[in-house]
Design a protein around this motif. Structure first.
Motif, PDB file in Angstrom:
ATOM      1  N   LEU A  73      51.649  33.534  34.511  1.00  0.00           N
ATOM      2  CA  LEU A  73      50.511  34.153  35.196  1.00  0.00           C
ATOM      3  C   LEU A  73      49.310  34.185  34.265  1.00  0.00           C
ATOM      4  N   VAL A  74      48.195  33.694  34.778  1.00  0.00           N
ATOM      5  CA  VAL A  74      46.927  33.823  34.072  1.00  0.00           C
ATOM      6  C   VAL A  74      45.980  34.569  34.996  1.00  0.00           C
ATOM      7  N   TYR A  75      45.493  35.706  34.558  1.00  0.00           N
ATOM      8  CA  TYR A  75      44.632  36.472  35.464  1.00  0.00           C
ATOM      9  C   TYR A  75      43.216  36.606  34.924  1.00  0.00           C
ATOM     10  N   ASP A  76      42.314  36.774  35.867  1.00  0.00           N
ATOM     11  CA  ASP A  76      40.911  37.025  35.538  1.00  0.00           C
ATOM     12  C   ASP A  76      40.468  38.128  36.506  1.00  0.00           C
ATOM     13  N   ILE A  77      40.538  39.347  36.023  1.00  0.00           N
ATOM     14  CA  ILE A  77      40.422  40.524  36.887  1.00  0.00           C
ATOM     15  C   ILE A  77      39.283  41.414  36.389  1.00  0.00           C
ATOM     16  N   LYS A  97      49.816  28.549  42.347  1.00  0.00           N
ATOM     17  CA  LYS A  97      49.473  29.458  43.432  1.00  0.00           C
ATOM     18  C   LYS A  97      48.303  30.301  42.967  1.00  0.00           C
ATOM     19  N   LEU A  98      47.240  30.244  43.714  1.00  0.00           N
ATOM     20  CA  LEU A  98      46.039  30.987  43.359  1.00  0.00           C
ATOM     21  C   LEU A  98      45.771  32.062  44.396  1.00  0.00           C
ATOM     22  N   TYR A  99      45.527  33.265  43.926  1.00  0.00           N
ATOM     23  CA  TYR A  99      45.165  34.369  44.813  1.00  0.00           C
ATOM     24  C   TYR A  99      43.822  34.920  44.361  1.00  0.00           C
ATOM     25  N   GLY A 100      42.995  35.209  45.339  1.00  0.00           N
ATOM     26  CA  GLY A 100      41.679  35.740  45.009  1.00  0.00           C
ATOM     27  C   GLY A 100      40.692  34.615  44.869  1.00  0.00           C
ATOM     28  N   VAL A 101      39.717  34.822  44.033  1.00  0.00           N
ATOM     29  CA  VAL A 101      38.600  33.897  43.955  1.00  0.00           C
ATOM     30  C   VAL A 101      38.952  32.691  43.093  1.00  0.00           C
ATOM     31  N   GLU A 109      36.466  38.814  43.925  1.00  0.00           N
ATOM     32  CA  GLU A 109      36.065  39.075  42.534  1.00  0.00           C
ATOM     33  C   GLU A 109      37.157  38.732  41.533  1.00  0.00           C
ATOM     34  N   ASP A 110      38.401  38.897  41.932  1.00  0.00           N
ATOM     35  CA  ASP A 110      39.523  38.752  41.000  1.00  0.00           C
ATOM     36  C   ASP A 110      40.265  37.452  41.254  1.00  0.00           C
ATOM     37  N   SER A 111      40.994  37.027  40.249  1.00  0.00           N
ATOM     38  CA  SER A 111      41.712  35.775  40.325  1.00  0.00           C
ATOM     39  C   SER A 111      43.087  35.926  39.669  1.00  0.00           C
ATOM     40  N   LYS A 157      37.920  30.152  40.519  1.00  0.00           N
ATOM     41  CA  LYS A 157      36.879  30.129  39.498  1.00  0.00           C
ATOM     42  C   LYS A 157      36.661  28.762  38.886  1.00  0.00           C
ATOM     43  N   GLY A 158      37.657  27.917  38.935  1.00  0.00           N
ATOM     44  CA  GLY A 158      37.508  26.575  38.360  1.00  0.00           C
ATOM     45  C   GLY A 158      36.877  25.631  39.358  1.00  0.00           C
ATOM     46  N   GLY A 159      36.680  24.395  38.936  1.00  0.00           N
ATOM     47  CA  GLY A 159      36.017  23.450  39.810  1.00  0.00           C
ATOM     48  C   GLY A 159      36.894  22.276  40.199  1.00  0.00           C
ATOM     49  N   GLU A 160      38.190  22.399  40.063  1.00  0.00           N
ATOM     50  CA  GLU A 160      39.029  21.216  40.255  1.00  0.00           C
ATOM     51  C   GLU A 160      39.537  21.090  41.673  1.00  0.00           C
ATOM     52  N   GLU A 161      39.788  19.849  42.043  1.00  0.00           N
ATOM     53  CA  GLU A 161      40.100  19.523  43.431  1.00  0.00           C
ATOM     54  C   GLU A 161      41.471  20.037  43.849  1.00  0.00           C
ATOM     55  N   TRP A 162      42.388  20.112  42.887  1.00  0.00           N
ATOM     56  CA  TRP A 162      43.751  20.462  43.270  1.00  0.00           C
ATOM     57  C   TRP A 162      43.836  21.819  43.942  1.00  0.00           C
ATOM     58  N   ILE A 163      42.811  22.637  43.732  1.00  0.00           N
ATOM     59  CA  ILE A 163      42.875  24.005  44.255  1.00  0.00           C
ATOM     60  C   ILE A 163      42.259  24.085  45.651  1.00  0.00           C
ATOM     61  N   LEU A 164      41.559  23.073  46.044  1.00  0.00           N
ATOM     62  CA  LEU A 164      40.863  23.094  47.345  1.00  0.00           C
ATOM     63  C   LEU A 164      41.836  23.238  48.514  1.00  0.00           C
TER      64      LEU A 164
END
Lengths: 87, 87
Positions: free
Chosen positions: B5-9, A74-78, B57-59, A80-87
């Motif tokens: 959890l891995v964050y980039d904030i 589960k991704l929240y926010g921006v 901006e955050d992830s 940052k990676g380039g992988e397809e699974w997140i699209l």
């Protein structure tokens, strides 16, 4: 194997570790990569990394799963990676 | 649920996110926490975090597993977190 790598590496060596890890895994986010690896590739990658890290300064943490069937992301926010699974 | 959890904030908000995440999870390494959560606690944690992060901006990346039975951890180098599982 499905492998998630989270690293915390001194800035002097982080470029080398990133270069090695990108040969084997997909970049996901700052300091995080993941991907499907054979046991042999996982060993090879670790062997390359062990030559670079300084044991009392750097940290390589691997989460290893048999497969990613039971892994949910589960991704929240921006993104940052380039992988397809997140699209 | 078992949650990593891995964050980039952004540095302006990272202290707040760390404070929230430590209420629910155990600190493992720079930008990484993990722990067992109920569905309700997971929702509550995310709701608190959503009030803090700036979406473009955050992830916040969560890896979610039903349990940690099939999750193996391998740490190389220095142990940065404080949790027992790594001892």
């Amino acid at each position: 194997l499905y492998v998630i790598l989270v690293y915390d590496i001194n800035v002097a060596r982080v470029g080398k570790i990133l270069k090695i890890s990108r040969k084997y895994l997909n970049w996901v986010q700052n300091s995080v990569l993941e991907g499907e690896l054979t046991e042999a590739s996982f060993r090879a990658m670790k062997a390359e990394m062990m030559k670079v890290i300084v044991q009392d300064e750097d940290s390589l943490l691997f989460y290893v799963l048999g497969n990613q069937r039971y892994l949910e992301r589960k991704l929240y926010g921006v993104k940052k990676g380039g992988e397809e699974w997140i699209l």
